[in-house]
Motif scaffolding. Sequence first.
Motif, PDB file in Angstrom:
ATOM      1  N   ALA A  11    -125.754  18.031  72.624  1.00 20.11           N
ATOM      2  CA  ALA A  11    -126.409  16.732  72.582  1.00 20.11           C
ATOM      3  C   ALA A  11    -126.915  16.355  73.973  1.00 20.11           C
ATOM      4  O   ALA A  11    -126.160  16.425  74.944  1.00 20.11           O
ATOM      5  N   PRO A  12    -128.185  15.976  74.116  1.00 19.22           N
ATOM      6  CA  PRO A  12    -128.673  15.535  75.417  1.00 19.22           C
ATOM      7  C   PRO A  12    -128.137  14.148  75.766  1.00 19.22           C
ATOM      8  O   PRO A  12    -128.080  13.263  74.915  1.00 19.22           O
ATOM      9  N   LEU A  13    -127.727  13.975  76.995  1.00 18.14           N
ATOM     10  CA  LEU A  13    -127.176  12.703  77.449  1.00 18.14           C
ATOM     11  C   LEU A  13    -126.042  12.282  76.509  1.00 18.14           C
ATOM     12  O   LEU A  13    -125.081  13.006  76.325  1.00 18.14           O
ATOM     13  N   PRO A  24    -130.914   3.884  75.749  1.00 17.30           N
ATOM     14  CA  PRO A  24    -132.082   3.616  74.909  1.00 17.30           C
ATOM     15  C   PRO A  24    -133.160   4.690  75.034  1.00 17.30           C
ATOM     16  O   PRO A  24    -133.291   5.345  76.067  1.00 17.30           O
ATOM     17  N   HIS A  25    -133.904   4.874  73.936  1.00 13.41           N
ATOM     18  CA  HIS A  25    -135.108   5.686  74.003  1.00 13.41           C
ATOM     19  C   HIS A  25    -136.130   4.959  74.887  1.00 13.41           C
ATOM     20  O   HIS A  25    -135.979   3.782  75.196  1.00 13.41           O
ATOM     21  N   GLY A  26    -137.186   5.672  75.257  1.00  9.76           N
ATOM     22  CA  GLY A  26    -138.273   4.987  75.956  1.00  9.76           C
ATOM     23  C   GLY A  26    -138.630   5.643  77.270  1.00  9.76           C
ATOM     24  O   GLY A  26    -137.993   6.584  77.739  1.00  9.76           O
ATOM     25  N   PHE A  27    -139.708   5.110  77.863  1.00  5.67           N
ATOM     26  CA  PHE A  27    -140.257   5.693  79.086  1.00  5.67           C
ATOM     27  C   PHE A  27    -139.298   5.558  80.264  1.00  5.67           C
ATOM     28  O   PHE A  27    -139.257   6.422  81.145  1.00  5.67           O
ATOM     29  N   ILE A  33    -134.563  10.678  83.761  1.00  2.00           N
ATOM     30  CA  ILE A  33    -134.148  12.063  83.575  1.00  2.00           C
ATOM     31  C   ILE A  33    -135.172  13.016  84.189  1.00  2.00           C
ATOM     32  O   ILE A  33    -134.822  14.007  84.841  1.00  2.00           O
ATOM     33  N   GLY A  34    -136.446  12.708  84.001  1.00  2.00           N
ATOM     34  CA  GLY A  34    -137.486  13.553  84.582  1.00  2.00           C
ATOM     35  C   GLY A  34    -137.419  13.587  86.098  1.00  2.00           C
ATOM     36  O   GLY A  34    -137.611  14.642  86.724  1.00  2.00           O
ATOM     37  N   SER A  40    -134.155  18.168  91.455  1.00  2.51           N
ATOM     38  CA  SER A  40    -133.403  19.424  91.492  1.00  2.51           C
ATOM     39  C   SER A  40    -134.339  20.616  91.646  1.00  2.51           C
ATOM     40  O   SER A  40    -134.051  21.552  92.405  1.00  2.51           O
ATOM     41  N   ALA A  41    -135.466  20.583  90.912  1.00  4.45           N
ATOM     42  CA  ALA A  41    -136.426  21.680  91.012  1.00  4.45           C
ATOM     43  C   ALA A  41    -137.032  21.757  92.409  1.00  4.45           C
ATOM     44  O   ALA A  41    -137.204  22.845  92.973  1.00  4.45           O
TER      45      ALA A  41
END
Length: 204
Positions: A11-13, A24-27, A33-34, A40-41
């Motif tokens: 499961a993510p998060l 919550p979902h959403g931008f 997370i992005g 990290s990248a």
Amino acid sequence: LFLQGCAGDVAPLDFWFGNTHPQPHGFQTAARIGAALGESAAGAFNTIEPTAAGAVAAETTHLDLRRRHPVATLEVLDALETEARAKREPDFGETWTDDIHTTTSAQRFPANYQLARITQARELLRRQQDPLHVELQCLRIADATYLAMPFEPFTEIGQQIEAGSPVSVTVLGYSNGYHGYLPPAEPAREISTIPTRELLDQDR
């Protein structure tokens, strides 16, 4: 380039079924997370040292696989669909409101969830004899090897492939199409013994 690994049973998060207080979902959540992934990248990128000694090779294989055997008969699906349609719950629409979340949508709107799963089961029955066309792709860059498949593989599948490979390999899912979950054989056999009515009940 973001490559998704084996996460069919991860499961993510905090997005697991039944969690009544998920993020919550959403931008805003996506941006957070992005940004973490991007940082990290970027940190890893700064440690890379280029080299001229590295061959690149690729191979693609197409397979025709046997589809999963449907659990329910048409008669059972007809009865379950009649029950689900009689519940008369509201449609949550194409765009969800802020109070609807993946983790609890099946509990809040069971009929919508059940009708969607019944439709999938009907499609399995209709195409039971049709082979599943699958593309597997392997890419090697120097010492790094990637195996891409059009499934959502469970982590155990990735571990089994890695253990059986003569070279270090990273297994990627969700690539060149999407054919659903790819669990190990034993869980797939176990779920085939569960009545369809119980599979559709998200409160069990």
